[in-house]
Design an enzyme around this catalytic site. Structure first.
Site, PDB file in Angstrom:
ATOM      1  N   SER A  45       0.653  -0.762   0.098  1.00  0.00           N
ATOM      2  CA  SER A  45       0.011   0.066   0.003  1.00  0.00           C
ATOM      3  C   SER A  45       0.609   1.228  -0.023  1.00  0.00           C
ATOM      4  CB  SER A  45      -0.611  -0.323   1.160  1.00  0.00           C
ATOM      5  OG  SER A  45      -1.928  -0.873   0.752  1.00  0.00           O
ATOM      6  N   GLY A 238      -2.680   3.684  -3.657  1.00  0.00           N
ATOM      7  CA  GLY A 238      -3.459   4.570  -4.678  1.00  0.00           C
ATOM      8  C   GLY A 238      -4.423   5.623  -4.213  1.00  0.00           C
ATOM      9  N   CYS A 263      -8.975  -1.286   3.876  1.00  0.00           N
ATOM     10  CA  CYS A 263      -8.496  -0.226   3.689  1.00  0.00           C
ATOM     11  C   CYS A 263      -9.470   0.247   1.826  1.00  0.00           C
ATOM     12  CB  CYS A 263      -7.056  -0.199   3.730  1.00  0.00           C
ATOM     13  SG  CYS A 263      -6.519   1.061   2.648  1.00  0.00           S
ATOM     14  N   LEU A 264      -7.814   0.143   0.408  1.00  0.00           N
ATOM     15  CA  LEU A 264      -8.358  -0.117  -0.729  1.00  0.00           C
ATOM     16  C   LEU A 264      -9.568  -0.809  -0.925  1.00  0.00           C
ATOM     17  CD1 LEU A 264      -7.874   1.318  -3.523  1.00  0.00           C
ATOM     18  CD2 LEU A 264      -6.125  -0.446  -4.348  1.00  0.00           C
ATOM     19  N   GLN A 267     -12.547   1.163  -0.101  1.00  0.00           N
ATOM     20  CA  GLN A 267     -13.058   2.177  -0.588  1.00  0.00           C
ATOM     21  C   GLN A 267     -13.278   1.740  -2.454  1.00  0.00           C
ATOM     22  OE1 GLN A 267      -9.450   4.398  -1.221  1.00  0.00           O
ATOM     23  NE2 GLN A 267      -9.023   4.866   1.154  1.00  0.00           N
ATOM     24  N   GLY A 307      -4.505   7.577   2.013  1.00  0.00           N
ATOM     25  CA  GLY A 307      -5.012   8.462   1.793  1.00  0.00           C
ATOM     26  C   GLY A 307      -6.010   9.168   1.104  1.00  0.00           C
ATOM     27  N   PHE A 308      -6.913   8.030   0.633  1.00  0.00           N
ATOM     28  CA  PHE A 308      -8.418   8.887   0.734  1.00  0.00           C
ATOM     29  C   PHE A 308      -9.060   8.293   1.199  1.00  0.00           C
ATOM     30  CE2 PHE A 308      -4.983   9.300  -2.825  1.00  0.00           C
ATOM     31  CZ  PHE A 308      -6.088   9.859  -4.102  1.00  0.00           C
ATOM     32  N   HIS A 347      -7.321  -1.598   9.541  1.00  0.00           N
ATOM     33  CA  HIS A 347      -6.976  -2.798   9.274  1.00  0.00           C
ATOM     34  C   HIS A 347      -7.190  -4.202  10.509  1.00  0.00           C
ATOM     35  CE1 HIS A 347      -4.508  -1.917   5.601  1.00  0.00           C
ATOM     36  NE2 HIS A 347      -4.036  -1.259   5.770  1.00  0.00           N
ATOM     37  N   GLU A 349      -6.066  -6.738  10.243  1.00  0.00           N
ATOM     38  CA  GLU A 349      -5.034  -7.995  10.850  1.00  0.00           C
ATOM     39  C   GLU A 349      -3.422  -6.999  11.157  1.00  0.00           C
ATOM     40  OE1 GLU A 349      -3.457  -5.749   7.362  1.00  0.00           O
ATOM     41  OE2 GLU A 349      -5.873  -6.132   8.062  1.00  0.00           O
TER      42      GLU A 349
END
Length: 381
Positions: A45, A238, A263-264, A267, A307-308, A347, A349
Site C-alpha cells: 500500500s 493510491g 482499506c482500498l 473504497q 490517503g483517500f 487494518h 490484521e
C-alpha cells in the site's frame, strides 16, 4: 554521505544518506507507529510513497525474515530521525541500514522529522524527492515539482500478483512462528490482490478459509468459476477512482457472494455501491487511530494506512455507515442493508498490532455461513 529531502512546495531538509545511494521521488507521508517498521517497509500500500517515521529511533530490534507483509519492500523511500546501527533482538538477522541497502531503498536520516511532519500537517502530503547523488536543493525542488502526482494513477497494476496462488500459512505465535492453518477450512474465499498483505491471508486462513489469491484484473466469471463462499477485496496503494475495472467487477459480484473489503477494498466497494472518494490532507497512517464501531458501541484502537477516504454524503440509503474515525469523523466502515457486503477502512490484521479489530474476520465467516444457509433453504424450497 550527505542527502537531501526536498518537497514540491520548496521546503527542504538536509541529512545523511541511509540505505541505498541514489535518488527517488514519491508522495511524502508520515506514520506514527512506534514499532512495525519492517511491516511498513513491505506493505504494498506504500507503493509510490516516501514514508517518514515519527518515532525518533527506528531499527532498534533489527530486521528478520518473518515480519514481512510481502516478498520485498514497495515504498519509494524512507525517512527517519535516527537509525539504530546495533539492533538488539533475538530474532534480528540484519540492521535496518543493511536491509535498506540489500533492497535498494534510498533513505535519509538525521533530519528534524518533527518539523517535517508539522509541515506536512499544515501544507498537506505532497510530492517530494530524496537524493544522495544530487544535493542541490533548488535542483531537487524542480524535480519534485515535475514528478507525477499519486492522484489519478493506477498503482495497483504494479503491485498485484501475475497469476493466482493459494496459501495455507496461519497466524504467528512466539513458540511456533507461522504454523499451517487448521486442517478443516470449510470456507472457500477468493481474494482480490490489489496489494494484499500476508497477514490478511494468515488471518483468513486461521479463521477457517481456503484462500485463492487472484490478480486485480480477474473477471467476475473467473472468480465465480472458483465456487467461492466469499470474496475478499484487499488493501492497496493510491487513488481508487482510476480502478474502473475493479469497481465493475465488484458491481457484478454484489449479491452473488458475500464480500469483505479492507482499506482500498473498502473504497472500491463504496464506489461500486455508488459512492465517491476524496483525498485527505495528510492521510491516516499509524497504529493508534480511534474508531467507533456503531454496532457494538465500542471504541477500537486501529492500524491505518490510507490517503483517500469515502465521502459520506455520496452514499445512498442502502449503505449504512458502521464505523467512524473519532479524530476527524471520516467513514471507517460500511455495510449494505440488502446484500451481504461490508468493509472497513482500517487494518484488522495489523501486525504487530493493535488487535482490537480481529473480530471482523469472524464477522466475515458468519456472513458466509448465513449466506450458505439461505442458499440451502432456497434450494429445499
Amino acid at each position: 554521505m550527505k542527502a537531501v529531502l526536498a518537497l514540491a512546495d520548496g521546503k527542504y531538509f538536509t541529512g545523511t544518506a541511509l540505505g541505498a545511494i541514489g535518488e527517488v521521488t514519491g508522495e511524502v507521508v508520515f506514520n506514527t507507529s512506534m514499532t512495525g517498521y519492517q511491516e511498513i517497509l513491505t506493505d504494498p500500500s506504500y507503493y509510490g510513497e516516501i514514508v517518514t517515521m515519527t518515532y525518533p529511533q527506528i531499527g532498534n530490534y533489527g530486521v528478520n525474515p518473518e515480519d514481512i507483509e510481502s516478498d520485498r519492500p514497495f515504498l519509494s523511500g524512507f525517512v527517519v530521525r535516527e537509525s539504530c546501527p546495533f539492533p538488539s533482538n533475538f530474532r534480528s538477522e540484519m540492521s535496518l541500514d543493511q536491509y535498506l541497502r540489500k533492497n535498494n531503498i534510498v533513505s535519509i536520516e538525521g533530519i528534524d522529522t518533527r518539523a517535517l511532519v508539522r509541515h506536512i500537517r499544515t501544507a498537506g502530503a505532497q510530492t517530494g524527492i530524496i537524493s544522495s547523488t544530487d544535493t542541490d536543493p533548488e535542483s531537487l525542488i524542480r524535480k519534485a515539482r515535475q514528478a507525477p502526482s499519486i492522484v489519478g494513477r493506477d498503482l495497483v497494476k504494479d503491485v498485484t500478483c501475475r497469476e493466482p496462488y493459494g496459501t495455507d500459512q496461519g497466524t504467528w505465535d512466539l513458540e511456533n512462528g507461522y504454523a499451517e492453518g487448521p486442517k478443516d477450512r470449510p470456507f472457500n474465499v477468493v481474494a482480490y490482490d490489489f496489494g494484499i498483505k500476508k497477514n490478511i491471508l494468515r488471518n483468513l486462513t486461521s479463521a477457517g478459509c481456503q484462500v485463492t489469491v487472484v490478480p486485480a484484473g480477474t473477471t467476475p466469471d473467473k472468480v465465480l468459476a472458483l465456487n467461492p463462499d466469499g470474496v475478499f477485496l484487499s488493501n492497496g496503494p493510491g487513488d481508487p477512482e482510476p480502478l474502473t475495472y475493479a469497481q465493475e467487477s465488484i458491481r457484478q459480484l454484489l449479491g452473488q457472494v458475500p464480500i469483505f473489503g479492507i482499506c482500498l477494498g473498502h473504497q472500491l466497494l463504496s464506489i461500486a455501491l455508488g459512492g465517491k472518494t476524496y483525498k485527505l490532507k495528510f492521510g491516516h497512517r499509524g497504529g493508534n487511530q480511534p474508531v467507533l464501531d456503531y454496532q457494538r458501541q465500542q471504541v477500537e484502537i486501529t492500524s491505518q494506512n490510507h490517503g483517500f477516504a469515502v465521502d459520506e454524503s455520496t452514499l445512498n440509503d442502502q449503505v449504512q455507515i458502521t464505523h467512524v474515525n473519532l479524530n476527524d469523523q471520516t467513514v471507517e466502515g460500511i455495510r449494505h442493508l440488502a446484500m451481504p457486503a461490508f468493509s472497513v477502512q482500517y487494518h484488522p490484521e495489523a501486525s504487530p498490532g493493535p488487535h482490537d479489530a480481529r473480530y471482523l474476520f469472524k464477522r466475515f465467516i458468519d456472513m458466509m455461513e448465513q449466506h450458505k444457509h439461505r442458499q440451502q433453504v432456497n434450494k429445499e424450497l
